[in-house]
Design a protein around this motif. Sequence first.
Motif: not given
Length: 591
Positions: A175-181, A117-131
């Motif tokens: 969680n990343g899938m839901s976030y990108v959508l 849960s920690l990693i999936s939450g924190v990695t949204k920041l680099p995922l935001a940068k990626l998209i």
Amino acid sequence: MTFTKPWVKGHTQESPRPQPASSYESSDHDEKAPHDLRTSSSSNEEVVNKEVQEGVQKAEAVTALWTTGSLVIAYLLIFLVFFVNSLQQQITQNLTPYVTSSFSKHALIPITQVVSSLISGVTKLPLAKLIDVWGRPQGFAVTVGLTTMGLVMMAGCNNVQTYAAAQVFYWVGFNGMSYVLDVFMADTSSIRNRALVFAFSTCPYIATTFAGPSAAQRFYQHSTWRWAFGAFTIITPAICLPLIVLFGMKQRQAKKEGLVQPRNSGRTWTQSLIFYYHEFDLLGLLILVAGFTLFLLPFGIASYQSSKWSTPSIITMIILGGCLLLSFPFYEKYISRQSFVPFSLLTDRTVIGACLTAATLFVSFYCWDQYFTSYLQVVHNLSISNAGYVANIYSIGSAFWSVVVAVLIRLTNRFKWLGLSAIPLMLLGVGLLIHFRDPASPICYVIMCQIFIAFAGGTLVITQEIAIMAAASHKDVAVVLALLSVFTGVGQAVGLSISGAIWTNTLLKYLELYLPEGSKAQAATIYASLTTQLEYAVGSPERDAIVRAYGVAQRRLCIAATVVPILAFVWVGMWRDINVKNVKQVKGRVL
């Protein structure tokens, strides 16, 4: 499942630079076709802001290319993805206690999820940068791949360590899938209608609430829990592929029509690696994840150590984790070349309030929910499917009520009053659980509490999302949604750590106290496996002892869950009461 600026009347959110009026989102009565919208201006800059990152440019260009038909198809595909994801989540969550029990580690449910849960939450920041840098389709494809990898690992795991590693890949991807959508839906909707769009994405839970637990029981009785994971290693990527193709086609069309110009960085491979290392702030990400993990993990594992909290490794983890967390803001301010979030957003009280509300909500939720299905099966003797139905009242109630909340936001153009009104209902529902989640209480009272919490939770989730997006410009939407996810991930991890600590320090102790003399030696075995607990007949001395021990543990969990939401009054009070009708963010064909 899933768990916001000064009060200025008539406030409007300005874009990062002046834009022609025609570049803003269409009004409710503007039916201009995308082609007319693009060619009505003298240049493509009215549609695409050339000053933002390439991924954001692609999103703005694609928004201008949507026709009504293609946008409807996209949303239908998104609905299908959410439906499959929610079904898969319902099935696997109801089987998780049996997965850990098969390794005689039932109590390790929260520990296996804290890191993920920690990693999936924190990695949204680099995922935001990626998209934002590469594009929405690319980010979605990456998250689908990670989800599939996690499912494959869980289907084939033979020990709890492999299962815990699989959980990291799975939850980062899921969680990343839901976030990108969510970001895509924000790209294609006005802020006034966005609550309706986000509520739409939760509607699949209304159906899968019933289908998921039933399917989980059938997998368990007629196959194995491994096939429950294995089936979705095929279903999930197959369902997501058409959406990836549609996104990719629209991006190629945008390039062909000249809305997005390819950029030549002029960097070598080595220079590109160094550039993206700094762009994604990998060292900052590592510091943040390691800090939270080291600080929170001891709460779940301390009881397994010989010296409990005085174990040197436990003390070292807490101190080191705390030092890393304290060093993170200094690193971001003075050392990092590229911070994750603009400083102006980090000092915005609406953004801070929304993030803290999300964290508080998730801490409370995971305190009372984590062992809920196990409690229903052991104490009330419910089957897997029936326990799942009761536990999923929160999912179906919050999904239904979020639509009502979205309509109220659309009619009133305000969201803060809804957030404030939800907190007393949340406290009522969780507070009543302290009394009614008792072995002597009828199940109907537990269901009543679930309904109260569901309506409050559905309101807070929607309003906190709208609050944080209303406080940002379009170019920062992906970042603020990622920031919100960081706090939900941390809140989840804190809730899991608290529930794990209470459970491990309560259940075994009271099993040893309540079990008959001839069975006390089996306390550790009973504690470690839900399957073993259910093998004792209802009414037997051993089962009665297990039920009594569950009652003590559940009461303590519910007390912790009740104390936390009191802070939400302060956090929601920090939100600016923004009129969403006046906020202009996106351009082109939008809902």
